[in-house]
Motif scaffolding. Structure first.
Motif, short mmCIF file in Angstrom:
data_model
loop_
_atom_site.label_atom_id
_atom_site.label_comp_id
_atom_site.label_asym_id
_atom_site.label_seq_id
_atom_site.Cartn_x
_atom_site.Cartn_y
_atom_site.Cartn_z
N ARG A 537 74.32 -59.56 60.72
CA ARG A 537 74.38 -58.26 61.37
C ARG A 537 75.05 -57.29 60.41
NH1 ARG A 537 74.99 -55.69 66.91
NH2 ARG A 537 76.09 -53.77 66.45
N PRO A 562 82.23 -30.61 61.26
CA PRO A 562 81.56 -31.89 61.04
C PRO A 562 80.04 -31.67 61.14
CG PRO A 562 82.72 -31.88 63.15
CD PRO A 562 82.90 -30.53 62.56
N THR A 563 79.29 -32.20 60.21
CA THR A 563 77.84 -31.97 60.25
C THR A 563 77.07 -33.24 60.55
OG1 THR A 563 77.81 -32.21 57.86
CG2 THR A 563 77.82 -29.98 58.71
N LEU A 564 77.70 -34.39 60.40
CA LEU A 564 76.96 -35.62 60.70
C LEU A 564 77.96 -36.69 61.08
CD1 LEU A 564 74.23 -37.21 60.60
CD2 LEU A 564 74.87 -37.89 58.30
N THR A 567 76.28 -43.92 63.56
CA THR A 567 76.37 -45.33 63.20
C THR A 567 75.05 -46.00 63.54
OG1 THR A 567 77.12 -46.15 65.36
CG2 THR A 567 78.83 -45.37 63.85
N THR A 568 74.72 -47.03 62.79
CA THR A 568 73.52 -47.82 63.08
C THR A 568 73.86 -49.29 62.88
OG1 THR A 568 72.73 -47.83 60.81
CG2 THR A 568 71.99 -46.01 62.18
N ALA A 569 73.02 -50.13 63.42
CA ALA A 569 73.22 -51.56 63.21
C ALA A 569 71.87 -52.25 63.15
CB ALA A 569 74.06 -52.15 64.33
N GLY A 570 71.81 -53.35 62.42
CA GLY A 570 70.58 -54.13 62.34
C GLY A 570 70.92 -55.61 62.27
N GLU A 571 70.03 -56.41 62.79
CA GLU A 571 70.29 -57.85 62.83
C GLU A 571 69.05 -58.64 62.45
OE1 GLU A 571 73.27 -58.43 66.58
OE2 GLU A 571 71.17 -58.13 67.06
N ILE A 659 61.25 -46.01 68.10
CA ILE A 659 61.33 -44.63 68.57
C ILE A 659 62.61 -44.00 68.04
CG2 ILE A 659 61.65 -43.21 70.63
CD1 ILE A 659 59.78 -45.07 72.09
N ASP A 660 62.49 -42.83 67.49
CA ASP A 660 63.64 -42.11 66.97
C ASP A 660 63.88 -40.84 67.77
OD1 ASP A 660 64.86 -43.54 65.08
OD2 ASP A 660 63.91 -42.58 63.35
N VAL A 662 64.54 -36.82 68.28
CA VAL A 662 64.33 -35.49 67.69
C VAL A 662 64.98 -34.49 68.63
CG1 VAL A 662 62.15 -36.11 66.59
CG2 VAL A 662 62.13 -35.13 68.86
N LEU B 8 65.59 -60.64 68.85
CA LEU B 8 66.57 -59.59 68.60
C LEU B 8 65.91 -58.23 68.79
CD1 LEU B 8 68.30 -61.04 65.41
CD2 LEU B 8 69.06 -61.19 67.78
N VAL B 11 68.82 -52.62 67.57
CA VAL B 11 70.13 -52.19 68.05
C VAL B 11 70.20 -50.66 68.10
CG1 VAL B 11 72.61 -52.39 67.68
CG2 VAL B 11 71.09 -54.20 66.89
N SER B 12 69.61 -50.03 67.13
CA SER B 12 69.82 -48.59 66.97
C SER B 12 68.58 -47.74 67.24
CB SER B 12 70.34 -48.29 65.56
OG SER B 12 71.57 -48.93 65.37
N ASN B 13 67.56 -48.34 67.79
CA ASN B 13 66.37 -47.57 68.15
C ASN B 13 65.88 -48.01 69.52
OD1 ASN B 13 66.00 -48.01 64.98
ND2 ASN B 13 65.07 -46.08 65.58
N ASN B 14 65.24 -47.08 70.23
CA ASN B 14 64.38 -47.51 71.33
C ASN B 14 63.12 -48.08 70.72
OD1 ASN B 14 65.27 -47.04 74.04
ND2 ASN B 14 65.42 -44.87 73.48
N SER B 15 62.33 -48.78 71.52
CA SER B 15 61.03 -49.19 71.02
C SER B 15 60.02 -48.94 72.12
CB SER B 15 61.05 -50.66 70.62
OG SER B 15 61.00 -51.46 71.76
N ASN B 32 59.70 -33.90 72.55
CA ASN B 32 59.24 -34.20 71.20
C ASN B 32 57.94 -33.49 70.88
OD1 ASN B 32 58.77 -35.70 68.69
ND2 ASN B 32 57.19 -36.73 69.90
N SER B 35 58.50 -30.14 69.86
CA SER B 35 59.11 -30.02 68.53
C SER B 35 58.07 -30.06 67.41
CB SER B 35 60.17 -31.11 68.33
OG SER B 35 59.56 -32.35 68.05
N ALA B 266 74.88 -26.65 63.03
CA ALA B 266 74.73 -28.00 62.52
C ALA B 266 74.15 -28.92 63.59
CB ALA B 266 76.08 -28.54 62.06
N ASN B 267 73.26 -29.79 63.19
CA ASN B 267 72.63 -30.77 64.08
C ASN B 267 71.77 -30.14 65.16
OD1 ASN B 267 73.80 -32.99 62.76
ND2 ASN B 267 75.70 -32.66 63.87
#
Lengths: 1040, 463
Positions: A537, A562-564, A567-571, A659-660, A662, B8, B11-15, B32, B35, B266-267
């Motif tokens: 992990r 603060p501009t960013l 955190t992310t994680a991968g396994e 999915i990311d 936006v 698994l 962890v950091s994305n929907n799918s 979206n 956008s 920002a953001n």
């Protein structure tokens, strides 16, 4: 009869040191009386109450040495027989034990293609990464130093490129811990006992879905029974860039600038002349020439050579200490090393502290346990390895007219109060590599802890149960601070910005195995079954901020905005079953079979599990009776193997459609949106490579000549391809298993002991390897995989090697309008004038269009070779090594900055002789500069391609060992001084720093590039890589 | 245990395994979809390149490259030297189909989301079809025949999808916009400011009819907008200059019919028109200067004396280190208070795709009735068409008068080239100004990269 005799003896190695743990067997050949023991920590063994008689035979054996037999002893009653036995090092002999996957084997029994490199072969070499020290010595293992920065690992490819999209790095196994994309810098070279490289699929198949790129097994040292050994070493080194890139000086560049802008002005409309003043040229910067250039160019002199500003002679030191030793029941090694290396780029450095403790303890006769722990901490700052917009590339592009500092003590011409600011009106550019270093603080800290514990239990004879847990913990943090306006040095004025990134990764592996080894008369059998589970992990975090009140506090608490913050994680996880069966008959016929079953979280549900079998056989021909009369041949073994391996180096969630987030705003309300970013593929699975290998090992002429030769043919199918798909799907690529690639090749290694006098010894090691790579099948309709980066075009298509360079053929320069009129027609919008490049009409249709693009070259060499000569005379040893790569081409991506006019950047001095007029056509191969190219100038063509062939004097070493008589007086066991030179000279025509360099953009720019940059696809492109410096080190080694 | 060890989830994305099920999923997907307007109508999007850079309004001087895009790739639009290898053309093609995918996936998945109420499904479907109709309308004008994709395609399908004749693409556009017009809510009933309304769909449909040469249908449709909303939901703002303001009150005004929503900071999804259209690397008026769509003298000089719009729209140059740099550029989207994020202005103002002035000018174009156009002229402080002060010598016909008026009113708002194409005036007008243009060049080439993948796409004539 009385059993009253005693046999005592001492066993020593070549140097006369006591050898502990040597197994000693005494046997009366007449009546088969047998007894066994082993030597103690002082090398002494004792048999008491031996029946008188004989003849007796003594057999001595220990791992790492040739077995010895003494025979013909008749023992009388009541006497003590004393023996002194010297064991010979087993290196190069068939009894040498080498490490293979999940075990070890005598070299005799090895049936695959495995290369073993011992510590002796890289002693005194100065590379912090041991792979660089073996570059060029192992045929079929192509190690390239793509960037010369300290701590930057080389690229390693075993037997060609067998993947296009997935990773091409081999699997590393360090003391049993299997790791992908491992950085060998983490292991202190001093601690390494041996490195084994599993080249063929049969050897690597036991690593299953991760074996297809080859496996590199690293085994660290452990003490030997006996007196503690203390090894100390100190090295001082110097590094320097000796092969600078020749760029224009200020005077040459000013002329180039004037010509470029005049040529653009004249071409911009009828009736325009190069003599028109700025005032007649409108407000367009593209046509303007600073009056200084016309009126007083001499004021700039030769200007600034930004490479001289960037590079320096760098110092390094390396301190090493280790203590090892033990008894026949417990062995240990403690070691520490500290490397402090400045880089040739100013303000850059690499420091490494490495600590290690290896312990092995026999708890009872049946139970042994051990622990290996190492810690490595790196602190570094490295600039210049990012390619096109990093300092090394910029040092070649920056305008020579500007001084490093302006009259205000600031750096750049954007300083509004500097007289140099007058150049802002003319679109002159300066990226000022110096400012990017001095005004951007960076610090990278990486800590790696690798630990592994194991227990071995032998419940009954010949059966061993082993259980182990290994883990590697990687912690990295990166600090970055960009000072306000960067001293006016950068091309734009940027506000202060801070960044902080962390990476935490835990990878653990547990393995449980049962092995059985038995000798039954002529039959030797071995069997292994094991079950392993591994999981990783990784967690990342990133913070950024701007709006700093000043440059004094650089941590993010001082950032106003603060501009960013993210955190992310991968396994990923891997479960495996594996097994090996080995059998030999009369120690002459050998058979090994392995199978592994892997299940990986990275693959689709429908195809999660797979089998990877292998079978290999060996025949020691020289042991046959009919060979006994051939005295010239000492050993000859034939090996044949076939196996299947996989490659799983794809993103962790490749099969899943991700999915990311936006954002959109409804009036003033910012809302989240969700965007599908990848196409799903539930059938995604590993790439599968099957490889056939046939080879032989020959020792001849009284062990003076050693030859190993191999031929292999491997087919990789189900290629993991980021297949470019029509954008009509909404995506540029889809990760798919499709396509096949073949690699076939030959490898030859010869080592010869030319002179073996007691005073003078001379050995030569030579190796040569050739690989041919061919794509057999690709994605839908066999559509070629095309990668483009700033015009350069890399095409992978069926029937051709991976990643051909495809573009126009550049045929020199049009000298006049008449030549243009007679030549082929250009596409609409392409305007060609005298002095512009002439492009070959490959199809002969009388016009130049996209179909005229043709194959211009490939980054894969025809063959590679290495040659090492080592001469020792008395206490001196001298060695030099040549390494050559032949027949490859390089895409010099710096062409777009340095080989044609690009927005007022500096250029190679080599293009100074460009076309000026019909009467002054220059060298005929360099087109005229133009600030507004309208012809084929910027199109990818053979103008970008260079010959990649090179021969490098890779290494020269000279060492002197103090005579024993002297060192023993100083109470040293041995003492040695040496000088080592790496990368002494490279013979090459390449315009860039080094033909071995390669780099390409690692990021993806989804909006504008058609595909991401798969690792296999842009091989052979150099995009401003970091030069490989000459390194000279002076060292002293003392053994107490 | 064995199974879960290997299962698994990211962890950091929907799918998509767990998405497109609930209303909140579709809300996110719709956000979206909106956008994608940032791409299609961005300062370097398809409509900007075609609408302005290929017209006589805009030019380029030095301009930044970006990714694989070179300066020359950008100049080629200005100079009509496009070729199939042009990286901008490729990018615009890619952006268009990526945007369409983000609409089509919603349209596709919402049919299977049985738990949603029918009203919501219709609302979302109409919004997506409005956007899709709009995008295809611009794509068909830019490329002519284009592949008509109305659902998510598998790679296999995509490799064999060819181009659809322009007329069929127009049919799809009309279908989509009619559906949207029938099912979207009135402008004052939209779920949130910036969401598509019935008024937006009908206005766009009117423009499509006009472009197809069907003035009767155009007039009918636009009259529907006029009769329903004139003076209540829609009206001209009294001041031309307040149309692009960056404050909340200046966004989504009565003149706005369809407007892209931005928020600075920002953001945030901020607007970049102001720095992108500022002179390249000026470092005097903006931190970032993109140099896109610089203003031609030809445009500037066409303004009648007293036209309030001219000085609201343009700057004549800028001061730099005491020197006057005479490059004309636009300032409609100027946001003097924009925060600086990542070394560029992160602006707060919106971009209006359709505004009521367009309805009025199109009504005059469709009906020949000058009263509508004269409302626009009146606001600009100019003599009305047909009155004594009108420069009739320069604009002797109503068609020319409309052409002139639209250029002045919508300068740099991505209309000009499409207007000239619609009226068949592109070749004469642009050639007269030195552009090497002919009928073929009024279509972009099909990108070489797409043709390498699917040669059946063919190529537009002249490339």
């Amino acid at each position: 009869q009385e059993n009253s005799s005693i046999v005592k003896g001492v066993v020593q190695n070549n140097n006369g040191d006591a050898l502990a743990g040597v197994s000693v067997v005494i046997r009366n050949t007449a009546n088969n009386f047998t007894s066994g023991t082993s030597t103690d920590s002082t090398g002494v063994f004792t048999f008491s109450r031996i029946p008188a008689g004989g003849p007796y035979k003594f057999t001595f054996s220990i791992v790492g040495y040739e077995s010895q037999t003494l025979s013909g002893y008749n023992i009388k009653s009541d006497i003590t027989l004393s023996l002194v036995v010297k064991m010979k090092d087993a290196a190069n002999s068939l009894d040498q034990v080498i490490v293979i996957g999940y075990g070890s084997q005598r070299k005799r029994a090895v049936t695959g293609s495995v290369v073993s490199v011992s510590a002796e072969q890289f002693k005194d070499r100065s590379s912090s990464n041991v792979a660089q020290s073996i570059e060029g010595t192992v045929p079929g293992v192509n190690i390239s130093t793509t960037q010369g920065a300290p701590g930057f690992g080389p690229t390693i490819r075993v037997r060609g490129i067998n993947s296009i999209t997935a990773g091409t790095n081999p699997l590393y196994v360090v003391d049993g811990m299997a790791m992908e994309n491992f950085d060998l810098n983490i292991i202190n070279a001093q601690d390494i006992q041996s490195i084994e490289i599993l080249k063929d699929a049969a050897s690597a198949a036991i690593y299953g879905s991760r074996g297809a790129n080859g496996v590199i097994i690293v085994t660290t040292k452990l003490g030997k029974a006996g007196k503690p050994q203390v090894n100390l070493a100190y090295e001082q080194g110097l590094q320097k860039v000796t092969r600078k890139v020749e760029v224009m000086d200020a005077q040459q560049w000013i002329q180039y600038y004037i010509d470029a802008r005049n040529n653009a002005w004249v071409a911009s409309g009828p009736g325009r002349s190069a003599t028109d003043p700025n005032s007649a040229r409108g407000g367009n910067k593209t046509y303007l020439i600073p009056p200084d250039f016309i009126n007083n160019p001499q004021q700039f002199g030769k200007g600034t050579d930004w490479q001289d500003v960037l590079f320096r002679t760098a110092h390094s030191q390396n301190i090493q200490a280790s203590i090892s030793g033990g008894t026949d029941r417990a062995q240990y090694l403690f070691s520490a090393g500290y490397l402090d290396q400045d880089a040739v780029v100013i303000d850059n450095f690499y420091k490494r502290l490495s600590l290690r403790m290896n312990i092995r303890q026999k708890i009872t006769e049946k139970v042994t346990a051990g622990l290996n722990i190492s810690f490595t901490g790196n602190h570094s700052r490295i600039d210049g390895v990012e390619g096109k917009s990093d300092v090394v590339s910029l040092a070649q592009q920056s305008d020579p007219i500007f001084p490093v500092y302006n009259e205000n003590g600031n750096l750049g011409f954007l300083d509004p109060n500097s007289t140099w600011n007058r150049f802002t009106a003319y679109g002159v550019q300066l990226w000022h590599p110096y400012s990017l270093i001095k005004y951007a603080n960076k610090r990278n800290k990486v800590y790696n802890t690798i630990g592994g514990g194991y227990i071995e239990i032998k419940p009954i004879n010949d059966l061993t149960f082993k259980s182990s847990v290994n883990a590697i913990l990687t912690q990295r943090n990166y600090n970055w601070f960009w000072q306000t306006n960067a001293g006016y040095g950068y091309s734009t004025l940027l506000p202060a910005e801070g960044r902080y990134q962390t990476y935490n990764n835990l990878n653990w592996l547990t393995e449980n195995s049962l092995s059985y080894d038995k000798v039954l008369g002529d039959h030797t059998i071995g069997a292994l079954v094991a079950y392993t589970a591994q999981k990783q992990r990784g967690d990342t975090s990133q913070q950024r901020g701007t709006n700093y009140p000043n440059d004094l506090v650089q941590t993010l608490n001082a950032a106003g905005t603060p501009t960013l913050s993210t955190t992310t994680a991968g396994e990923w996880a891997l479960l495996s079953w594996l097994s090996r069966v080995s059998y030999s008959y009369k120690n002459r016929y050998f058979l090994n079979g392995t199978i592994r079953r892997d299940g990986s979280s990275r693959f689709g549900q429908a195809s999660r599990w797979g089998y990877f079998p292998s079978l290999s056989v060996g025949w020691l021909i020289s042991d046959e009776s009919f060979m006994q009369s051939v005295s010239a041949i000492n050993n000859l073994k034939l090996r044949v193997s076939y196996g299947a391996t996989g490659n799983n180096q794809i993103p962790n969630y490749g099969p899943i459609s991700l999915i990311d987030g936006v954002k959109y705003a409804y009036s003033d309300n910012v809302v989240n949106g969700s965007r599908v970013t990848t196409i799903p593929n539930p059938n995604l699975k590993w790439e599968k490579t099957t490889q056939f290998n046939v080879g032989f090992d020959l020792t001849a002429l009284n062990n003076r000549i050693n030859v190993t030769a191999d031929f292999y043919n491997s087919i990789t199918k189900d290629l993991l391809l980021n297949v470019p798909v029509p954008i009509l799907t909404g995506f540029a690529t889809q990760l798919t298993n499709i396509g096949r690639v073949r690699n076939r090749g030959v490898e030859l290694a010869i080592s010869s002991k030319n002179i073996v006098n007691s005073d003078l010894k001379w050995t030569t090691d030579f190796n040569i390897a050739a690989n041919r790579n061919k794509v057999l099948q690709l994605g839908p309709n066999n559509a070629p995989v095309i990668v483009e980066e700033w015009g350069s075009r890399f095409v992978t298509e069926v029937g051709k090697p991976i990643s051909n360079f495809v573009g126009y053929v550049f045929d020199g320069v049009y000298n006049n309008q008449d030549e243009i009129n007679k030549g082929p027609q250009y596409a609409s919008g392409v305007v060609v004038t005298p002095g512009d490049p002439k492009v070959r009409d490959v199809t002969g249709e009388g016009k130049i269009d996209a179909t005229d693009r043709t194959i211009l070259g490939n980054g894969q060499p025809d063959f590679t070779a290495g040659l090492t000569n080592t001469v020792s005379y008395k206490n001196f040893e001298f060695s030099f090594m040549l390494h050559g790569v032949f027949g490859n081409e390089i895409v010099n991506q710096q062409t777009r900055y340095n080989k044609y006019w690009n927005d007022s950047r500096n250029a190679y001095a080599a293009i100074g002789n460009y076309w000026k007029s019909e009467q002054q056509p220059g060298d005929g191969k360099t087109f005229k500069p133009n600030a507004e190219f309208k012809g084929m100038q910027t199109q990818f063509s053979s103008y970008w391609i260079e010959d990649g062939t090179f021969v490098r004097i890779k290494n020269i070493r000279l060492s002197y060992t103090l005579p024993k008589t002297v060192s023993s007086k100083l109470s040293f066991r041995t003492m040695r001084v040496y000088v080592n030179a790496e990368n002494v000279h490279v013979f090459s025509k390449y315009l860039g720093y080094d033909p071995e360099n390669s780099i390409y953009s690692t990021g993806t720019d989804a909006a504008t590039s058609n595909t991401p940059f798969p690792p296999g696809l842009m091989v052979g492109a150099d995009y401003g890589s970091y030069p490989i410096p000459l390194t000279v080190t002076f060292g002293l080694k003392v053994d107490l | 245990c064995k199974k879960s060890f290997l299962e698994l989830a990211p962890v950091s994305n929907n799918s998509t395994n767990n998405f497109f099920k609930t209303k909140s999923d579709f809300d996110l997907a719709v956000n979206n979809a909106y956008s994608t307007l940032y791409t299609m109508y961005g300062p370097t999007g398809l409509v900007s390149y075609c609408g302005e850079l290929m017209s006589d309004n805009a030019t380029l001087y030095t301009v930044a490259g970006s990714g694989s895009i070179t300066v020359g790739d950008r100049w080629a639009f200005r100079d009509y030297t496009l070729n199939p290898a042009n990286n901008v053309v490729n990018q615009l093609w890619n952006d268009s189909y990526v945007s369409l995918y983000n609409l089509n996936i919603v349209l596709d998945r919402i049919q299977d989301a049985t738990s949603l109420d029918a009203g919501y499904v219709t609302q979302v479907t109409a919004e997506m079809r409005f956007l899709r109709g709009m995008y295809y309308f611009y794509m068909v004008q830019a490329w002519g025949d284009v592949p008509l994709v109305t659902k998510p395609l598998t790679p296999g399908e995509a490799f064999t999808t060819g181009r659809t004749p322009r007329a069929e693409v127009y049919n799809q556009v009309i279908d989509d916009l009619k559906y949207a017009g029938d099912n979207l809510t009135a402008p004052d009933k939209v779920p949130a400011a910036g969401r598509a309304s019935k008024g937006a769909a009908l206005t766009l449909l009117g423009k499509v009819y006009l472009t197809m040469g069907n003035k009767t249908a155009a007039a009918q449709t636009l009259q529907q907008v006029y009769s329903s909303y004139n003076g209540n939901a829609y009206n001209l703002l009294p001041e031309f200059g307040s149309l692009w303001g960056a404050t909340l009150a200046q966004k989504n005004t009565k003149e706005s019919i369809f407007e892209i929503q931005y928020k600075g900071g920002a953001n945030n999804p901020s607007s970049t028109y102001w720095p992108a259209f500022a002179p390249f690397e000026n470092f005097a008026i903006t931190r970032f200067g993109g140099g896109m769509n610089q203003v031609t003298d030809d445009l500037y000089n066409e303004y009648e004396t007293g036209d309030k719009r001219r000085d609201t729209s343009f700057e004549l140059g800028y001061l730099k280190g005491g020197n006057w740099i005479a490059i004309k550029f636009q300032k409609k989207w100027k946001d003097a208070n924009a925060p600086i994020v990542n070394a560029a202005e992160s602006c707060n103002n919106n971009f209006i795709i359709i505004r009521y002035a367009d309805v009025l000018l199109m009504l005059t174009e469709a009906t020949g009735d000058v009263q509508y156009m004269n409302r626009v002229r009146a606001r600009a402080g100019l003599p009305l068409y047909g009155t004594a002060g009108y420069p009739a010598a320069q604009y002797p016909t109503l068609d020319l008068a409309i052409e002139h008026e639209r250029r002045m009113e919508f300068a740099m708002e991505f209309h000009r080239w499409f207007d000239l194409k619609r009226t068949g005036r592109a070749v004469p007008v642009l050639s007269a100004k030195g552009k090497p243009v002919n009928a073929n060049k009024l279509l972009l080439p099909i990108p070489q990269f797409a043709r390498d993948q699917n040669p059946d796409l063919g190529q537009n004539d002249g490339y």
